[in-house]
Motif scaffolding. Sequence first.
Motif, PDB file in Angstrom:
ATOM      1  N   CYS A  89     -15.600  -9.005 -16.482  1.00  0.00           N
ATOM      2  CA  CYS A  89     -14.651  -9.425 -17.347  1.00  0.00           C
ATOM      3  C   CYS A  89     -15.466 -10.570 -18.084  1.00  0.00           C
ATOM      4  O   CYS A  89     -15.522 -10.893 -19.311  1.00  0.00           O
ATOM      5  CB  CYS A  89     -13.502 -10.050 -16.455  1.00  0.00           C
ATOM      6  N   SER A  93     -17.266 -11.030 -21.782  1.00  0.00           N
ATOM      7  CA  SER A  93     -16.117 -12.010 -22.199  1.00  0.00           C
ATOM      8  C   SER A  93     -17.314 -12.949 -23.380  1.00  0.00           C
ATOM      9  O   SER A  93     -17.717 -13.249 -24.352  1.00  0.00           O
ATOM     10  CB  SER A  93     -16.208 -13.176 -21.460  1.00  0.00           C
ATOM     11  N   PHE A  96     -17.008 -11.505 -26.592  1.00  0.00           N
ATOM     12  CA  PHE A  96     -15.637 -11.594 -27.677  1.00  0.00           C
ATOM     13  C   PHE A  96     -16.566 -13.134 -28.607  1.00  0.00           C
ATOM     14  O   PHE A  96     -16.987 -14.382 -28.501  1.00  0.00           O
ATOM     15  CB  PHE A  96     -15.097 -12.781 -27.009  1.00  0.00           C
ATOM     16  N   LEU A 100     -15.874 -18.541 -25.180  1.00  0.00           N
ATOM     17  CA  LEU A 100     -15.375 -18.733 -24.332  1.00  0.00           C
ATOM     18  C   LEU A 100     -14.043 -17.956 -24.008  1.00  0.00           C
ATOM     19  O   LEU A 100     -14.036 -18.802 -24.113  1.00  0.00           O
ATOM     20  CB  LEU A 100     -16.607 -19.056 -23.169  1.00  0.00           C
ATOM     21  N   PRO A 101     -13.303 -17.503 -23.178  1.00  0.00           N
ATOM     22  CA  PRO A 101     -11.816 -16.799 -23.627  1.00  0.00           C
ATOM     23  C   PRO A 101     -11.869 -17.531 -22.015  1.00  0.00           C
ATOM     24  O   PRO A 101     -11.523 -16.677 -20.809  1.00  0.00           O
ATOM     25  CB  PRO A 101     -11.429 -15.363 -23.158  1.00  0.00           C
ATOM     26  N   GLN A 104      -8.103 -16.792 -20.581  1.00  0.00           N
ATOM     27  CA  GLN A 104      -8.471 -15.082 -19.563  1.00  0.00           C
ATOM     28  C   GLN A 104      -8.842 -15.120 -18.301  1.00  0.00           C
ATOM     29  O   GLN A 104      -8.425 -14.354 -17.181  1.00  0.00           O
ATOM     30  CB  GLN A 104      -8.724 -14.155 -20.511  1.00  0.00           C
ATOM     31  N   LEU A 105     -10.172 -15.572 -18.303  1.00  0.00           N
ATOM     32  CA  LEU A 105     -10.830 -15.265 -17.073  1.00  0.00           C
ATOM     33  C   LEU A 105     -10.052 -16.300 -16.127  1.00  0.00           C
ATOM     34  O   LEU A 105     -10.522 -15.744 -15.367  1.00  0.00           O
ATOM     35  CB  LEU A 105     -12.245 -16.263 -17.427  1.00  0.00           C
ATOM     36  N   GLY A 339     -14.789  -7.125 -25.380  1.00  0.00           N
ATOM     37  CA  GLY A 339     -14.602  -8.911 -25.299  1.00  0.00           C
ATOM     38  C   GLY A 339     -13.067  -9.113 -24.506  1.00  0.00           C
ATOM     39  O   GLY A 339     -11.973  -8.996 -24.697  1.00  0.00           O
ATOM     40  N   LEU A 340     -12.586  -9.867 -23.316  1.00  0.00           N
ATOM     41  CA  LEU A 340     -11.796  -9.960 -22.533  1.00  0.00           C
ATOM     42  C   LEU A 340     -10.835 -11.330 -23.321  1.00  0.00           C
ATOM     43  O   LEU A 340     -11.279 -11.825 -24.282  1.00  0.00           O
ATOM     44  CB  LEU A 340     -12.023 -10.841 -21.098  1.00  0.00           C
ATOM     45  N   SER A 342      -9.348 -10.104 -26.621  1.00  0.00           N
ATOM     46  CA  SER A 342      -9.628  -9.952 -27.841  1.00  0.00           C
ATOM     47  C   SER A 342      -8.893  -8.367 -28.256  1.00  0.00           C
ATOM     48  O   SER A 342      -8.914  -8.401 -29.835  1.00  0.00           O
ATOM     49  CB  SER A 342     -11.282  -8.690 -27.752  1.00  0.00           C
ATOM     50  N   GLU A 378     -10.410  -3.843 -24.357  1.00  0.00           N
ATOM     51  CA  GLU A 378     -11.496  -5.360 -23.877  1.00  0.00           C
ATOM     52  C   GLU A 378     -12.140  -5.326 -23.265  1.00  0.00           C
ATOM     53  O   GLU A 378     -13.628  -5.770 -23.172  1.00  0.00           O
ATOM     54  CB  GLU A 378     -10.546  -6.749 -23.708  1.00  0.00           C
ATOM     55  N   ASN A 379     -12.547  -4.259 -22.098  1.00  0.00           N
ATOM     56  CA  ASN A 379     -13.443  -4.851 -21.453  1.00  0.00           C
ATOM     57  C   ASN A 379     -14.120  -2.889 -21.665  1.00  0.00           C
ATOM     58  O   ASN A 379     -15.243  -2.889 -20.192  1.00  0.00           O
ATOM     59  CB  ASN A 379     -12.730  -4.972 -19.703  1.00  0.00           C
TER      60      ASN A 379
END
Length: 448
Positions: A89, A93, A96, A100-101, A104-105, A339-340, A342, A378-379
């Motif tokens: 993750c 990220s 993304f 930086l999310p 979500q992290l 991206g996480l 996204s 996303e991943n």
Amino acid sequence: MNFRKIFKENIINKSILILIVGYFLIELFYFSNPLGSFNNFSNKIQAADYLFVLIAFVFFIKFFLNKNKRDYFNLDIYELMPALFLLCCILTSLFFKGGLPIGQLLKYFYLVSIFYVVRNIAIEPNNFKKIISYMFNILIIYLFILFLSYMYAVITKSPNFFVMYYDNFPYINELYRLKGGYSPTSKLLAFHLFLSSIFILIFKDYFLNDNKKLFLLLLIFILSFLTLSRAGFVVCLLSIYIFLRFIKSKYLIYCFIPIMLLSMISLEIFSLVFLETNNINYLCEQTFQPNEINQRFGWFGQESQCNLNLDLNIYQDGYLILKLVGINAGFDSLLFGNGLGSYPQIWTNAATNNLIPASFLQYVYPLAQSTPVTLFAENGIIGLLIFMTFIFGSVARHTNVFRNLDTFILSFSLFFVILNLDIQNFRFLYFYLGIFYAYHYLNKRELI
């Protein structure tokens, strides 16, 4: 300062046991909360989340006092998957573009921590037996309350905290749909009932009262049907299989399995053709526009009654489009994804690139409604494989899927459930997985 004198180990053990069972109980209810939601995360912070902060604090004290910390780090390859997924993750990220999310992290860090805390508490044999016993009794009481609530709603013709009411529902006008303590959809309850079914099958030998087991299984069957969801249908079939396992009728089991498998496959095909496929010309040529701006994605979300006229695009903005957009984005960034968190941006980009009508952005919630699709988009394929190994390892660990019948049925059922649910966001999933992996740990060492 001598912490061992301040915090007595037996008191800490009792406290954390009470807290962890309390978390399981409170998590059954999604109470309203004034706090905002996570970034791109639909479920707001709940009462159970505050309780987990206390659980983590007490667990840290327990960890500090424990003289034998080796068991906490004695993880096999499957139990390392959540940590690897977190690392994945972080890496995804970096791809993304929206920044930086952090939300979500933090979300995934919190969910993974639920798994590790529950697993490390439950690997103590005494704690394990008490936890599954309390969970069993809580489920019986809770599901029976849901059944009574549904009957009360139907008899009095008034919805309540556990039951949703649909007016002008397609073809049948009025409909009462069980959602349990989760809001606003019944899918979460259906998935919880699915995990409860696995819980009963795995731990059937630990519950001595056969009448209670059968009663709980009957409740799961009835309530799963009342959720009126695809996941609920799968749970109904799975509960019948578990019942046949309880009565130990090999003849009936082998007769039922083909029916079960064909029913799940047929349901998915039926859903794809009649509930998700929308307008064929649109999917092939991308030329049509929605009839009404207030239409929702999926059949069950329509605000007005649909007509039995196949010329109308009554399924024009169904789940399939959400999935196709995610799959397309996943192939664009195959290894590490986009991206996480996204997917909402992926959905917006699809409209910008004329892959979907721009009007969809106004009323379709950007959620793929499918765990494999969301993780793939996303991943990437790496994150998807890591998470799938973690999930399926909970039911198929140390067994051959094609030689062990129970493992095959559970894995097959799980596959069809996650096709239409974003299960990676559900707190209770990680709680159950912590219990399942603790069982594998103890069973391998013959401690239970």
